[in-house]
Motif scaffolding. Structure first.
Motif, PDB file in Angstrom:
ATOM      1  N   ASN B 130       0.714  -1.438   0.199  1.00  0.00           N
ATOM      2  CA  ASN B 130       0.286  -0.208  -0.035  1.00  0.00           C
ATOM      3  C   ASN B 130       0.915   0.978  -0.071  1.00  0.00           C
ATOM      4  OD1 ASN B 130       0.795   0.486   2.738  1.00  0.00           O
ATOM      5  ND2 ASN B 130      -0.728  -1.177   3.161  1.00  0.00           N
ATOM      6  N   GLU B 131       0.184   2.437   0.210  1.00  0.00           N
ATOM      7  CA  GLU B 131       1.109   3.686   0.162  1.00  0.00           C
ATOM      8  C   GLU B 131       2.194   3.530   1.028  1.00  0.00           C
ATOM      9  OE1 GLU B 131      -3.158   5.027  -0.245  1.00  0.00           O
ATOM     10  OE2 GLU B 131      -2.203   3.268  -0.411  1.00  0.00           O
ATOM     11  N   LEU B 132       2.065   3.071   2.237  1.00  0.00           N
ATOM     12  CA  LEU B 132       3.140   3.060   3.271  1.00  0.00           C
ATOM     13  C   LEU B 132       4.180   2.400   2.850  1.00  0.00           C
ATOM     14  CD1 LEU B 132       1.599   2.239   6.545  1.00  0.00           C
ATOM     15  CD2 LEU B 132       2.610   4.272   5.901  1.00  0.00           C
ATOM     16  N   ASP B 133       4.232   1.413   1.662  1.00  0.00           N
ATOM     17  CA  ASP B 133       5.068   0.664   1.456  1.00  0.00           C
ATOM     18  C   ASP B 133       6.037   1.264   0.327  1.00  0.00           C
ATOM     19  OD1 ASP B 133       4.903  -1.477   2.870  1.00  0.00           O
ATOM     20  OD2 ASP B 133       3.242  -2.201   1.629  1.00  0.00           O
ATOM     21  N   ARG B 134       5.593   2.264  -0.351  1.00  0.00           N
ATOM     22  CA  ARG B 134       6.186   3.134  -1.201  1.00  0.00           C
ATOM     23  C   ARG B 134       7.351   3.979  -0.527  1.00  0.00           C
ATOM     24  NH1 ARG B 134       3.932   7.188  -4.245  1.00  0.00           N
ATOM     25  NH2 ARG B 134       6.019   7.462  -4.876  1.00  0.00           N
ATOM     26  N   LEU B 135       7.067   4.252   0.837  1.00  0.00           N
ATOM     27  CA  LEU B 135       8.168   4.899   1.738  1.00  0.00           C
ATOM     28  C   LEU B 135       9.141   4.053   2.169  1.00  0.00           C
ATOM     29  CD1 LEU B 135       5.445   7.590   3.440  1.00  0.00           C
ATOM     30  CD2 LEU B 135       7.003   7.828   1.249  1.00  0.00           C
ATOM     31  N   SER B 136       9.246   2.878   2.147  1.00  0.00           N
ATOM     32  CA  SER B 136      10.114   1.760   2.464  1.00  0.00           C
ATOM     33  C   SER B 136      11.165   1.306   1.668  1.00  0.00           C
ATOM     34  CB  SER B 136       9.195   0.629   3.341  1.00  0.00           C
ATOM     35  OG  SER B 136       8.815  -0.049   2.281  1.00  0.00           O
ATOM     36  N   MET B 137      12.135   0.481   1.938  1.00  0.00           N
ATOM     37  CA  MET B 137      12.979  -0.070   1.349  1.00  0.00           C
ATOM     38  C   MET B 137      12.496  -1.043   0.384  1.00  0.00           C
ATOM     39  SD  MET B 137      16.348  -1.875   3.096  1.00  0.00           S
ATOM     40  CE  MET B 137      17.482  -2.877   2.201  1.00  0.00           C
ATOM     41  N   GLY B 138      11.188  -1.424   0.619  1.00  0.00           N
ATOM     42  CA  GLY B 138      10.669  -2.329  -0.354  1.00  0.00           C
ATOM     43  C   GLY B 138      10.406  -1.877  -1.905  1.00  0.00           C
TER      44      GLY B 138
END
Lengths: 725, 725
Positions: B130-138
């Motif tokens: 989801n949107e949160l994952d866009r901000l992560s190393m993923g």
């Protein structure tokens, strides 16, 4: 090696042993050789040969057998007594094993036909088999029920070992406690070593800092302190001085000798001052040396002052006026940061390694790990330094490095011999140098006493010999052949080891026999020291002191002796089930060793230091390591023998570890620290604290004229006024 | 969980938090509730609300922020101060990480397109994004050079952690030293616990044996000894007596209350003596209880005599008349066999666990290992006891075991609900019981003090939560699916963990937020204790003492609090690089925690014991364990990301281990033992040794009439005459 050559080798060794025994009986009865055969008694001021002069040449055996532990302690110290406990423990393990194993296992093995079957089925490919092998486990058929006897024997040997080492640990604990409890005043029991003292605060001297710190904690029992100094310079001067004193003594002896002859006025000895006395001005030796001595005494005195004043380090000795406080202080945490004011029970003054006293805490830790890594590398890759040495010592390189050798080397016969022997020579030199190298490495860890350093070196040497001699010989080429298999599956190492072992049994039987017949024969007869002594006396000794130096015996040399014994123990243990015939050999090794070394302890060797049995926990750990190796090997070997019940052996190594842990918990701390119960015993006399203090002053600093306190007081005065200004 | 439900959950938690804050502000201003909100101040005899009555409802924030470490120590002890150092250290780690990680890593991640690519190539199979994952190393492409930023960040976080924990260790060392150095007389600083005393020799009493042993070693500083007795019986009698005293007090209060009303002579309270006061003879309560008390006092006195005389055990307290000797004695080896006369620094009298004092040395060792094995099994197979409980608590079994439940259970609606919830109920009960179970297990190791037992339980609980909550949630089903792969290759565990982590990021974000908003909201508002107090006061309390019991607060409960915080620390750390967004949440958790718990420490909780920061080395070890887990996880995750330079991370765990080792060497011993430098400080007054001694006498034995020495002397007389006869 086939059976006949085994017997020949055994016979030869035995003959050599007999000859050496006779040589000993003959030589030791000659009073001129007493200094070689009874130095310990002579140095203690006792009559060298006890009883009448016309004693039987084998009286020493009776004397050794009838000597008590107390005799050993009084003649040779607690460490020697501990060494004999070790010998008799190991002897006991083999004797008790033999009682069960020989009458049971040998018949069980001999009446089977495993080797014949193997030959028939052609499954037998590795190793040569001979009559000896018929008496070993190798002759039992694969998976046979007869293996039960061997499996139970494995347990029997282990439990015998547990029982006897437990008893030994208990006994040695008591020995140590008793020795520490004696009412005699021992200087080291009143002192501690303080290391990692923080920087001196403003307006205080180092001595004031130390004194105020300890006086506050031990107001009633603190006696005084002594700052450790960097003695390199002063030691050099002192040694030079001692050298000149000896030379003067020699010149005077020569002068006196010249007087007694035709010329009653004598000839004054002369020598040249240049290189090796060959060139330079010719001077009157007595005058020259006296002058040199006067000069050096002055230099030494001023250097002593400088050392005491300016070369103080961040370490000190602290003296207490009772033993219990010193023992307690050595165990206590003094500063809230653990790496400041670290305390150590003081070792005997004679075994102190001064320069190691003032190495930093962090540096000590780092040095220790660096040394461990180096030693581990040396053990596992010891071929590499040898390879390097061999590479350097090839003829071509040698002639390049040392061109003046060229004409000699170019002679063909010499060339061939050198080329053949140089690599072996390198190996022999390396192995000869190894114990000293290990001792040097141990000392560079920052260990502050000789005894501790020798213990550390001994441990390293043990692992080296077991890994390289025992495993090296056993696995030998096999390991390299199957190296790829091991890489694939590291667990295959145990069965590999197990299957290679039987092949080397005869080799080790011969090895053990050689060790005890020739080794102990030489030990008892002391041929080598005798020859060296007589040569020195004839050609080098020029005064009484020189003669005494020539015969003064060394100590037991535990650093190599104990690892050697432990190697035999490991070999005996690992083969005890497989080839029970090795047990009598081990019994002879330790029995004969006990007897002959008892003689040497009572009459020959003079211990260089006393650690009150602190070597024992190290020996104990090595014994456990050998036991584990034995148990793992047997587990592997039963696997090779396709014995379905081999896993019954799995609990054994676990029991060994638990046993070691229990012994460690129960006994070890009393070896690392001194129990207060022991030190609170009454003393024979009120300790002369001044004498205790003096005994820690190194000879190079202890001059009659120098009173260190005087200078330190002066300095403290100076610095105090400085801070007030 | 998608983004909107994440926001909803976050919002809900925040609203609950706000409500609880308002509730707190309102309730705490009501003087009737002061006993709930300011009990620590009230018990210390201070004015509950500092300053004026008309204070702002948020004054507590200012007070908490402006309070110094000294305030915390004086109000709540050194252990609390250490806990705050821990909180601020962890807070510091996250803040310093955030400063670098948030502005760097989030843009680096957000501007890449790893997720889009993965979706395109259909390589993305596990987890919902989801949107949160866009901000992560993923969101970073596999093997991209952008991963360098994340790799360096891994190092940055580690070094920040090293620096701050080092500083914390240093600071806490100083705190501990300062606390131990105070000139106030603390009874436990003058005493040691002696355990494993050997059997009493013929013709001596236990007390004579102990006295003569210690008097010999410490002739000047030994004060007196106290033999540990088996107090089970006497404690039971004493508790019974206390119970009747309370009942008498209640009856008298009831009688007094009845007097003030219409009837001035009052009604004497009556009760029935049978089961629950429902059956049996009716008696006058005051008279009955007074009579019971008289009876019990006589019984107690005679039991006290018997206990002191006949229930002596092989343990004792020994008192010295100065602190340095006691501290030194606790560190010294006293007997030459280590498992005899073992010594321990005395804990505070209030935290002694008497029955554990006289457990044998061997038994203690065995118990310890048995408990370790049980706990290890519980941690790894904790589903099994739950399974067993669930199996027992299935309806069929329940009705079999408790047949009277049958009619209830057979109602259909109840049956369905029970069948659905029983297993979960079992799990919840197990998790609720777990801390107490671990504490019980730790106590049964033979640990002699409450503080130590709680530390031990806390360590066990930490490993349980990390392994089961953190790793359990993360790996979840994945582990079982790929169980066969792991069996084949155990090394695959790390990449598996690494690849499952991102999927749970949102879950843990919510988890942390819930923990701080709801957890700390409840903590501050103390809704639950308040309700319980008012209910008790209304229905159960019948005298003043009952009321005080109802509001007396507990202590911080480090046994569960610290593992809880460390779990959040572990989660925060492990996700810090992967999903940097978790860092602000961690910052809020520890920041808010610091603030709210500061308030609780100053005003609410009353510490049950004081260990002078001995919890810290345990916390430190857990921090290192978390760091190692973090570093290994990151190494695995970079591998999953197919980053070629991942091996650059290999040194990190090694550095962590070296760091831990250095800290341990430098600081640890000062926590286990008391440095003498610290205890040799001057005291404020000459210690009243009689009072020190008395403070160790348990209340059940300290009667005015009983003088133990009197009896011991009598007994020693008897045994002496006996041995002479």
């Amino acid at each position: 090696m086939d059976f006949s050559s085994f017997l020949v080798s055994l016979g030869t060794s035995f003959v050599i042993f007999l000859v050496l025994m006779l040589v000993f009986a003959w030589l030791s009865s000659n009073p001129g050789n007493h200094v070689i055969y009874y130095p310990n008694r002579i140095l203690k001021g006792l009559d060298p040969t006890v009883g009448s002069r016309t004693r039987s040449p084998f009286a020493w055996i009776k004397e050794a057998l009838s000597s008590s532990e107390k005799d050993v302690i009084s003649m040779s110290g607690v460490d020697s007594a501990v060494y004999f406990v070790f010998l008799s423990t190991v002897l006991g393990i083999f004797v008790l094993s033999a009682v069960v194993l020989l009458p049971v296992l040998i018949p069980v093995a001999a009446t089977d036909d495993g080797i014949k079957n193997a030959k028939k089925n052609d499954t037998l490919s590795v190793g040569t088999f001979n009559e000896l092998d018929r008496l070993s486990m190798g002759n039992v058929n694969l998976g046979s029920n007869r293996l039960w006897a061997f499996l139970l024997a494995t347990y029997w040997v282990s439990f015998v070992a547990y029982y006897l080492t437990w008893k030994a640990y208990n006994h040695i604990s008591a020995l140590r406690a008793e020795a520490l409890m004696t009412p005699e005043v021992k200087a080291e029991q009143f002192a501690i070593v303080v290391r990692d003292i923080p920087p001196v605060p403003q307006g205080q001297t180092r001595k004031e800092q130390v004194d105020s710190f300890f006086r506050k904690i031990y107001p009633d029992t603190f006696y005084r302190s002594m700052i450790v100094t960097d003695n390199k310079e002063v030691n050099k001067l002192w040694e030079e001085l001692e050298g000149y004193k000896r030379k003067l003594e020699r010149s005077e002896a020569a002068f006196a000798a010249s007087k007694t002859e035709a010329k009653p006025e004598g000839t004054k000895p002369m020598h040249k001052t240049g290189f090796l006395g060959l060139i330079g001005e010719k001077v009157d030796s007595i005058e020259f040396y006296s002058q040199k001595i006067n000069e050096l005494v002055r230099n030494l005195e001023s250097e002593q002052k400088t050392t005491l004043r300016e070369k103080q380090k961040n370490a000190a000795f602290v003296f207490f006026n009772n033993r219990a406080t010193a023992a307690s202080a050595a165990q206590n945490l003094h500063a809230k940061i653990v790496d400041k004011w670290t305390i150590l029970a003081a070792p005997e003054p004679r075994q102190l390694i001064w320069p190691n006293l003032y190495i930093d805490f962090i540096q000590r830790q780092v040095r220790q790990y660096v040394v461990y890594v180096i030693v581990a590398l040396m053990i596992f890759f010891y071929m590499i330094p040898i390879g390097i040495i061999s590479a350097i010592t090839t003829l071509n390189n040698l002639t390049k490095l040392l061109p003046f050798l060229k004409p000699v080397v170019n002679i063909n016969a010499i060339k061939i011999v050198l080329e053949a022997y140089l690599p072996q020579l390198a190996l022999i030199i390396f192995l000869a140098v190894l114990p000293n190298l290990l001792l040097l490495l141990s000392k560079s860890e920052g260990i502050p006493s000789e005894g501790h350093a020798e213990r550390a070196a001994s441990g390293k040497y043990f692992y080296f010999t077991v890994l390289n001699v025992f495993l090296g010989v056993t696995l030998g080429g096999a390991l390299f052949k199957t190296f790829k298999d091991i890489q694939k599956d590291p667990n295959s190492l145990v069965p590999l080891l197990a299957s290679s072992l039987p092949g080397s049994a005869t080799f080790f039987l011969t090895f053990v026999a050689l060790k005890f017949f020739v080794g102990y024969g030489l030990e008892l007869s002391r041929i080598v020291p005798l020859i060296i002594f007589h040569l020195k006396k004839k050609f080098l000794c020029k005064c009484e002191a020189d003669v005494k130096d020539a015969w003064t015996p060394g100590d037991f040399g535990y650093g190599t002796r104990i690892p050697g014994d432990l190697l035999i123990f490991t070999i005996g243990l690992c083969y005890s089930i497989m080839t029970p015939l090795i047990i009598p050999f081990s019994v002879i090794y330790f029995g004969l060793g006990w007897l002959i070394l008892r003689n040497q302890a009572l009459k020959v060797y003079v211990p260089a230091y006393e650690t009150y049995g602190r070597i024992w926990p190290h020996i104990f750990n090595r014994i456990i390591a050998s036991l584990l190796l034995y148990q793992l090997t047997m587990f592997g070997f039963f696997g090779v023998k396709k014995f379905f019940y081999a896993p019954i052996l799995i609990p054994l190594p676990i029991i060994s570890l638990i046993f070691a842990f229990i012994c460690h918990t129960k006994f070890y701390r009393a070896f690392a620290d001194t129990a207060l119960e022991v030190t609170c015993n009454e003393l024979k006399e009120v300790p002369n604290m001044e004498q205790v203090f003096r005994s820690f002053v190194p000879p190079s600093l202890s001059s009659e004229k120098v009173d260190d306190d005087q200078f330190e007081d002066a300095r403290s005065q100076a610095s105090r006024t400085g801070s007030f200004a």
